[in-house]
Design a protein around this motif. Structure first.
Motif, mmCIF file in Angstrom:
data_model
loop_
_atom_site.group_PDB
_atom_site.id
_atom_site.type_symbol
_atom_site.label_atom_id
_atom_site.label_comp_id
_atom_site.label_asym_id
_atom_site.label_seq_id
_atom_site.Cartn_x
_atom_site.Cartn_y
_atom_site.Cartn_z
ATOM 1 N N THR A 131 34.377 31.841 61.029
ATOM 2 C CA THR A 131 33.381 32.414 60.145
ATOM 3 C C THR A 131 32.437 31.293 59.725
ATOM 4 O O THR A 131 32.873 30.266 59.200
ATOM 5 C CB THR A 131 34.029 33.054 58.906
ATOM 6 O OG1 THR A 131 34.994 34.026 59.342
ATOM 7 C CG2 THR A 131 32.989 33.717 58.021
ATOM 8 N N LYS B 99 39.237 33.318 65.462
ATOM 9 C CA LYS B 99 37.934 33.595 64.861
ATOM 10 C C LYS B 99 37.427 32.403 64.060
ATOM 11 O O LYS B 99 38.194 31.581 63.568
ATOM 12 C CB LYS B 99 37.949 34.855 64.012
ATOM 13 C CG LYS B 99 38.691 34.763 62.710
ATOM 14 C CD LYS B 99 38.589 36.088 61.960
ATOM 15 C CE LYS B 99 39.366 36.034 60.665
ATOM 16 N NZ LYS B 99 39.259 37.280 59.917
ATOM 17 N N PRO C 288 20.243 39.642 64.254
ATOM 18 C CA PRO C 288 20.846 40.896 63.781
ATOM 19 C C PRO C 288 22.367 40.859 63.582
ATOM 20 O O PRO C 288 22.905 41.725 62.887
ATOM 21 C CB PRO C 288 20.463 41.905 64.865
ATOM 22 C CG PRO C 288 20.192 41.078 66.080
ATOM 23 C CD PRO C 288 19.646 39.775 65.581
ATOM 24 N N ASP C 289 23.059 39.888 64.153
ATOM 25 C CA ASP C 289 24.514 39.823 63.987
ATOM 26 C C ASP C 289 24.935 39.119 62.706
ATOM 27 O O ASP C 289 26.118 39.049 62.397
ATOM 28 C CB ASP C 289 25.149 39.135 65.199
ATOM 29 C CG ASP C 289 24.958 39.936 66.473
ATOM 30 O OD1 ASP C 289 25.025 41.183 66.409
ATOM 31 O OD2 ASP C 289 24.727 39.321 67.533
ATOM 32 N N TRP C 290 23.977 38.591 61.976
ATOM 33 C CA TRP C 290 24.256 37.890 60.724
ATOM 34 C C TRP C 290 24.062 38.843 59.548
ATOM 35 O O TRP C 290 23.217 39.722 59.583
ATOM 36 C CB TRP C 290 23.329 36.679 60.579
ATOM 37 C CG TRP C 290 23.668 35.607 61.567
ATOM 38 C CD1 TRP C 290 23.285 35.566 62.878
ATOM 39 C CD2 TRP C 290 24.472 34.462 61.349
ATOM 40 N NE1 TRP C 290 23.802 34.451 63.477
ATOM 41 C CE2 TRP C 290 24.543 33.747 62.566
ATOM 42 C CE3 TRP C 290 25.147 33.957 60.242
ATOM 43 C CZ2 TRP C 290 25.256 32.563 62.697
ATOM 44 C CZ3 TRP C 290 25.855 32.770 60.370
ATOM 45 C CH2 TRP C 290 25.904 32.086 61.590
ATOM 46 N N THR C 291 24.848 38.627 58.503
ATOM 47 C CA THR C 291 24.802 39.482 57.325
ATOM 48 C C THR C 291 24.459 38.645 56.096
ATOM 49 O O THR C 291 25.110 37.622 55.848
ATOM 50 C CB THR C 291 26.174 40.148 57.098
ATOM 51 O OG1 THR C 291 26.536 40.867 58.280
ATOM 52 C CG2 THR C 291 26.152 41.078 55.906
ATOM 53 N N ASP D 261 24.052 31.018 67.248
ATOM 54 C CA ASP D 261 24.188 32.079 68.258
ATOM 55 C C ASP D 261 24.024 31.529 69.669
ATOM 56 O O ASP D 261 24.737 31.919 70.583
ATOM 57 C CB ASP D 261 23.149 33.179 68.020
ATOM 58 C CG ASP D 261 23.450 34.036 66.805
ATOM 59 O OD1 ASP D 261 24.590 34.012 66.303
ATOM 60 O OD2 ASP D 261 22.524 34.742 66.358
ATOM 61 N N PHE E 242 32.719 35.048 64.315
ATOM 62 C CA PHE E 242 32.773 34.945 65.769
ATOM 63 C C PHE E 242 34.228 35.083 66.200
ATOM 64 O O PHE E 242 35.105 34.447 65.627
ATOM 65 C CB PHE E 242 32.235 33.581 66.231
ATOM 66 C CG PHE E 242 30.782 33.361 65.897
ATOM 67 C CD1 PHE E 242 29.802 33.627 66.836
ATOM 68 C CD2 PHE E 242 30.407 32.887 64.643
ATOM 69 C CE1 PHE E 242 28.457 33.420 66.536
ATOM 70 C CE2 PHE E 242 29.070 32.684 64.331
ATOM 71 C CZ PHE E 242 28.097 32.948 65.285
ATOM 72 N N ARG F 23 28.403 35.126 59.513
ATOM 73 C CA ARG F 23 28.771 35.815 60.744
ATOM 74 C C ARG F 23 30.174 35.374 61.155
ATOM 75 O O ARG F 23 30.540 34.209 61.028
ATOM 76 C CB ARG F 23 27.796 35.488 61.879
ATOM 77 C CG ARG F 23 28.176 36.207 63.159
ATOM 78 C CD ARG F 23 27.169 36.067 64.253
ATOM 79 N NE ARG F 23 27.721 36.720 65.447
ATOM 80 C CZ ARG F 23 27.255 36.571 66.652
ATOM 81 N NH1 ARG F 23 26.198 35.817 66.883
ATOM 82 N NH2 ARG F 23 27.830 37.179 67.665
#
Length: 113
Positions: A85, A83, A32-35, A108, A49, A47
């Motif tokens: 990506t 971060k 769910p944290d991925w688009t 993840d 991070f 995603r």
């Protein structure tokens, strides 16, 4: 560990099927944290991070690189201060394959190492 993260990538050829809209809906629910994003007409998983500093971001980048080599499936990695990506897609089919979801789930899992 998620069910996807337990799976192994399969060798992917240019005639491999892309993930269908129905498969996308099921698989994205597992990460769910991925688009899903579309760039230049190619669907990808992305995603971002976040980390406290560049050193931690770079350590994570190296873990993702080791995962990519182990799976022989390579993402786009953008490492910045604080971060990282990660963008997964299958170059051979110009879109998403089940391998991309497996690698996203494995990415993840790297956070808990």
């Amino acid at each position: 560990m998620s069910e996807l993260a337990k799976q192994e990538c399969e060798a992917c050829r240019a005639d491999a099927p892309k993930v269908s809209e129905q498969e996308l809906a099921v698989l994205i629910a597992e990460i769910p944290d991925w688009t899903p994003v579309v760039r230049d007409g190619v669907m990808m998983l992305e995603r971002e991070f976040k980390f406290k500093n560049f050193k931690l971001a770079l350590e994570f980048t190296n873990k993702v690189a080791a995962l990519a080599e182990a799976e022989f499936h390579h993402p786009s990695i953008l490492t910045e201060w604080g971060k990282v990506t990660i963008t997964w897609w299958t170059h051979a089919i110009h879109g998403l394959h089940r391998n991309d979801f497996i690698c996203a789930a494995k990415t993840d899992e790297l956070l808990s190492e």
